[in-house]
Design a protein around this motif. Sequence first.
Motif, PDB file in Angstrom:
ATOM      1  N   SER A 130       0.834  -1.205   0.000  1.00  0.00           N
ATOM      2  CA  SER A 130       0.000   0.000   0.000  1.00  0.00           C
ATOM      3  C   SER A 130       0.864   1.247   0.000  1.00  0.00           C
ATOM      4  N   ASP A 133       1.182   6.898   3.492  1.00  0.00           N
ATOM      5  CA  ASP A 133       0.420   8.122   3.739  1.00  0.00           C
ATOM      6  C   ASP A 133       1.335   9.100   4.467  1.00  0.00           C
ATOM      7  N   ASN A 174      -5.920   6.979   7.319  1.00  0.00           N
ATOM      8  CA  ASN A 174      -5.015   6.886   6.164  1.00  0.00           C
ATOM      9  C   ASN A 174      -5.580   7.795   5.082  1.00  0.00           C
ATOM     10  N   SER A 177      -4.326   9.062   2.340  1.00  0.00           N
ATOM     11  CA  SER A 177      -4.049   8.704   0.944  1.00  0.00           C
ATOM     12  C   SER A 177      -5.060   7.688   0.439  1.00  0.00           C
ATOM     13  N   ASP A 178      -5.295   6.614   1.250  1.00  0.00           N
ATOM     14  CA  ASP A 178      -6.261   5.592   0.834  1.00  0.00           C
ATOM     15  C   ASP A 178      -7.661   6.172   0.765  1.00  0.00           C
ATOM     16  N   THR A 191      -7.955   8.246  -2.462  1.00  0.00           N
ATOM     17  CA  THR A 191      -8.049   7.372  -3.643  1.00  0.00           C
ATOM     18  C   THR A 191      -9.430   6.738  -3.743  1.00  0.00           C
ATOM     19  N   SER A 192      -9.959   6.290  -2.592  1.00  0.00           N
ATOM     20  CA  SER A 192     -11.273   5.644  -2.586  1.00  0.00           C
ATOM     21  C   SER A 192     -12.366   6.605  -3.009  1.00  0.00           C
ATOM     22  N   GLU A 198      -8.405  14.522  -6.779  1.00  0.00           N
ATOM     23  CA  GLU A 198      -7.397  14.057  -5.827  1.00  0.00           C
ATOM     24  C   GLU A 198      -6.716  15.246  -5.148  1.00  0.00           C
TER      25      GLU A 198
END
Length: 544
Positions: A2, A5, A18, A20-21, A24-25, A510
Motif C-alpha cells: 500500500s 500516507d 489513512n 491517501s487511501d 483514492t477511494s 485528488e
Amino acid sequence: MSAVDYLSALNKNGSGLNISDLTTSLVQADIAPKLNSAERAKTSAETSISAYGTLRSMFEDLDGALDILSGTSVLSATSANSGISVEVTDRSAVQEQNSSVDVINIAQRQVLEFTGFTSPDDVIGTGELTIEIGVWADETTFAVNPDKTTNSITIGEGATLDELAQALSSLDGVTARVLDRGDGTYTLGVVSEEGAGNAIRMTASADAAGGLENFDNTTTNGTKQVQAAADAMLTVDGVTIFRPSNTIDDAIDGLTLTLNSPTEYATTVSVSRDADLAQEVLDAFVNSVNETLTNLKSMTAYATEDSEAGELYNDRTVQRMITDFQKILNEPIAGHSDKPVYLSDLGIQTSRNGSLYINKPLFEQSFDTKPAAFEAVFQNTFRSDDPGVKISGTPNDSTMPGTYRFEFDPDTATATLDGTPLLASALSDGTMSFVAITGNMAGAKLTSSATAQSADVGFGRSMVSKIQLFLDEALQTNGTIDSRELYFNGIVAEQDAEMEILEEKAAVLEARYTAKFAAMEQAISELNSTGNYLTNMVESWNSD
C-alpha cells in the motif's frame, strides 16, 4: 504494497486516518463507474470495427467467386470430327444449334528455304534486304499487303547467316532460323504468318562483293518456296468462307473454331445444354452463398448455454443485410422470358436454417423440361421478338429488367423505347443503330433492319448480377460497411476523449480532497494540542 500516507505519518497528532487511501477511494467512487463505462463502450466499438472488417473481406470473397461464375452458360460445344476443335468463347452470344462444317483447306504459312551454307557463321555479303508482306499471284507476280509494314535490313561487313536469321525474326510477321540439314550443310528457313496475304518477298540490293543476292526470291520464289501461304477454306452450313487463320471466331456466334486438318466430309458442330455442367456451376453458386450466409449468422447469433454471442449479435444493420440478401435469393429473376424464374424452379431450395441446397430429382426434372431457364442464374440477357431488331449492350446498375416496346419512325429516323427517345444513327449497310442514354434501359444498344419498325425487347438481370449489386452497395466507398466503420470509429474517438477528461477530473479531485484533508488534519492537530495543554494544566492543578 500500500502507498505510504506521508501526510498522516508526518502529523502524529492528527485524526489517525489513512488520508491517501481515503482520497483514492473517494476519487475512484466518483470516476471509476464512468471510466469503466467508457472503456466498455470503446472495446465494444473496436470489436465491431474488427467484425465489419471481417464482413468486408467475406463480401469481397463472395464477389470474387460470383465474378468467376458471372456470364457462365450451361451450353457446351462439341465437334464430331478431330479436324475441328470448338470452344464456347462468348456465352452471351452462343445458342443451342447444330451447324454443318466442312474444312476443305487449312490456313498455311509460307516457308522459304535458302540452302548451300557450311556453317551458321558463314559470312553472307553486304548490302540491303527489303522485306515485304503480301500475296504471290504466281511465281513472279507479287502484290504488297497495304496493311503490312515494309522493312529494310542493312547488312554490314562480316555479318553471318545466324545474325541474318535473328534480324529477320525481329520483324513482325517473319520467323527465321538456321537449320542443320544433317548432310554437312546448313539452310536458312524463313516462315511467314498464316494466310495467303501474309507471304514474304525479299529483295536484295547487294554491294559489289556480292553474296546477298542468294536471299532474293523476287524472281525465284518458285524454287525457294517449300510451302505456299494459303487461307483456310471451309463451308459453314453450305456457305463457303475463307479466313487467314486456323482460329476462327466469327463463323458461328459465340464459338471459336480451331481447324486442325481438312475433313473428308461435312461434320456437325453442336451446341447444347449440359446437365452435368449446369449442376457443377449451380453447386459452386450454392456453396459460395451458403458460406456467406453461415458466417453472417454466426456473427449475429445470440448467446446460448453452449456458445457465446456473435460479435455483431445486436447490430441491426447486419441483421437487415441478412434479410435483404435472403430476400434477393427468394425474389423472381425477371426479364429473361415471358414468365419470371425462381431459384426453386431450378431445384435450388431453402432448408430450415436458411441455407440453400440442390434437390437433385427436381433439378433433373427442371433441366429436362426448361434447360434455358438455368441461364437466368448467371447471365444477363437481352431478347427481341423480331429477328429484324437486335439488342445488346452493357447494362448499368439502374438498368431495370422487363419488357419494353421499341418503335421506329422511318420518316423522321427517330426511335423510342417505352416512350424514351433513343440516340439514332444510320449504318453503311442500310441498318439503323440506336443507343439508350436515359431511362430504365440506359446502356442498351439496338440495331434494326430497313423493314423492322417495332418490336418487344427485354432485359433480364441474372441472380448473380442481383447479388453483386447488393454487395457493391455494401462495399463501395461511403457504402453500408464504410458508414458503419465510420460510426464505430467515431465512438472510439468519443470514448478516448471521455477517458482523457475523466483522468484529468480524477487528478483535480485528488488534489482537492488532499487539500481538504490536510486542512482537516491541521484543525484536528490544533484541537488535540489544545486538549493536551488543558489536560496537562488540570493535572498540574490537581497535583498541587
